[in-house]
Design an enzyme around this catalytic site. Structure first.
Site, mmCIF file in Angstrom:
data_model
loop_
_atom_site.group_PDB
_atom_site.id
_atom_site.type_symbol
_atom_site.label_atom_id
_atom_site.label_comp_id
_atom_site.label_asym_id
_atom_site.label_seq_id
_atom_site.Cartn_x
_atom_site.Cartn_y
_atom_site.Cartn_z
ATOM 1 C CD GLU A 109 -2.784 -0.693 2.378
ATOM 2 O OE1 GLU A 109 -4.022 -1.600 2.151
ATOM 3 O OE2 GLU A 109 -2.882 0.061 3.617
ATOM 4 C CD GLU A 169 -2.743 -5.598 3.929
ATOM 5 O OE1 GLU A 169 -4.265 -5.398 4.728
ATOM 6 O OE2 GLU A 169 -1.509 -5.452 4.030
#
Length: 482
Positions: free
Chosen positions: A175, A379
């Site tokens: 991320e 995720e």
């Protein structure tokens, strides 16, 4: 067209034999041992120890104490039936100042981790960077400093030399949107900077680090692993007459500023135009595009919720329900005139809306744009206010909400596969309750409960449901949560 329940509560859906079921964690969130065995301080050590930055003054000093409980946690993964484990490596445990000789104790820990996974039949997926930058590098500008990208490549090479015969998939960054925009734009994450120009410089240097790291790994690994990056791509829902323009702007900052250079070989021209009042992009140098665009084997996709946008009218009170902790700065440089509207519920404890259709939409859109690129959900999960109950056979956590959340999102993933998406696996977030960044220990994402007083692990009902899914490769039913 795929059919199924409108609420995504399907069951009996079969997953392929080679679909990789696993779970994920991050080093600073679980390891603890913050000052042991030569580990240097990270930006999250500094940030969490700064009053007012993290709820309740919580820090990752101990976290889940995974560093000292490695074998117990590995046995737990085996007992749950995990086929893969996505973990991250703490850069300051390997290079305490981000440069120089490797710390043998740090290398030995991750070697024990990887060997322990393999011996239990679990595939190692290693993430090189999950936000814990060595503080010494931040003192020199962190991700706003081009030199950090080259230091990262050296660190990647060290890890590749040590574990490059065993790790199955190397993920460069987790991320980078959060690292850049929350770390240097909004101030909600470490290092807590609030500067739009700094955030965009960090975007570029993270992109550069990704490309440099893959090149470094390719030089030293010996087991033909996969190479990857994990992005938290935003699913953006426009509303009203101005929604399309607002969505274009946010899609540029959230998604295309990473997908463009990494997979297309260039930054989107409209993103540069949108941010001319913030920066001149002079940090991009000749040749950078070729460095950044490296072939990857799989794209990691993190998904939790959606956002709804329109252009702000400049008169009414601006709504900023973008799902991120407000510390005063903005994670959207150049887009002050975009408004983030509140999402319809239900919500998780993070205040994020629950919308499994967003995951299906995201996976399909990525496949449409990059049809030859395999995807993996790296995720997906949810925080809820878990309650421990005392049963005849011991304590239990009947986390119906989380189990239902996972069922609905696995349904979404299966529907995407039915629509032609090459989805290789799914790593549930998170294996254990842990330090949830700026929220400290107030939010629990784990399928395994951690008692922060005793550090005892307790598999929740969601873990048992997930074990059944892995064992049968068929989606089990769950009690409806909402």
């Amino acid at each position: 067209m795929t059919t199924g329940n409108a609420d995504y509560r399907d069951s009996g859906l079969d997953f392929p034999a080679d679909f990789l079921f696993g779970s994920a964690t991050a080093s600073y969130q679980i390891e603890g041992a913050a000052t042991e065995d030569g580990r240097g301080p990270s930006i999250w050590d500094a940030f969490s120890h700064t009053p007012g930055k993290v709820w309740n003054g919580d820090t990752g000093d101990v976290a889940d104490d995974h560093y000292h409980r490695l074998d117990e946690d590995l046995d737990l993964m085996r007992d749950l039936g995990l086929e893969a484990y996505r973990f991250s490596i703490a850069w300051p445990r390997i290079q305490p100042t981000g440069r120089g000789e490797a710390n043998e104790a740090g290398l030995a820990f991750y070697e024990r981790l990887v060997d322990g996974l393999i011996s239990r039949g679990i595939r190692p997926i290693a993430t090189l960077y999950h936000w814990d930058l060595p503080q010494a590098l931040e003192d020199e500008g962190g991700w706003t400093n081009r030199a950090t990208a080259y230091a990262f490549a050296d660190y990647a090479r060290i890890m590749g030399e040590r574990l490059g015969d065993r790790v199955e998939v190397w993920t460069t960054l987790n991320e980078p949107w959060c690292s850049a925009y929350l770390g240097y734009g909004s101030g909600a994450h470490a290092p807590g900077v609030m500067d739009g120009a700094a955030a965009l410089a960090a975007v570029h240097h993270l992109n550069l680090a990704h490309g440099l790291a893959i090149s470094a790994l390719q030089e030293v690994v010996t087991n033909d692993p996969g190479f990857s990056v994990t992005l938290n791509l935003h699913v953006i829902r426009p509303v009203g007459e101005t929604g399309a323009e607002a969505a274009r702007r946010i899609d540029g900052l959230a998604n295309r500023v990473f997908l463009g250079p990494m997979l297309h070989g260039e930054y989107p021209a409209d993103v540069i135009e949108d941010t001319t009042d913030v920066t001149d992009w002079s940090f991009v140098q000749d040749g950078d595009a070729a460095i950044i665009k490296q072939p990857i084997s799989v794209l990691g996709v993190n998904y939790y919720s959606t956002v709804t946008v329109q252009m702000w009218d400049g008169v009414s009170e601006r709504v900023n329900a973008d799902g991120h902790k407000d510390m005063g700065g903005s994670p959207w440089p150049g887009s002050r005139d975009v408004e983030f509207l509140a999402q319809p519920g239900p919500y998780t404890e993070m205040g994020w809306n629950i919308d499994p259709s967003g995951l299906e939409e995201l996976l399909v859109s990525l496949h449409d744009e990059f049809p030859a690129l395999p995807l993996m959900v790296t995720e997906n999960g949810a925080a809820f206010d878990d309650v421990v109950t005392q049963e005849a056979d011991g304590p239990a956590v009947h986390d119906i909400d989380r189990t239902d959340y996972l069922r609905r999102h696995f349904t979404a993933a299966h529907r995407a596969m039915q629509r032609g998406v090459d989805l290789r696996g799914y790593q549930v977030w998170s294996l254990m309750d842990n330090f949830e960044w700026g929220y400290g220990y107030s939010k629990r994402f784990g399928i395994v409960r951690v008692d922060y007083d005793t550090l005892e692990r307790l598999p929740k009902d969601s873990a048992k449901w997930y074990s059944e899914l892995i064992r049968t490769r068929s989606l089990p039913e769950t009690p409806a949560a909402y």
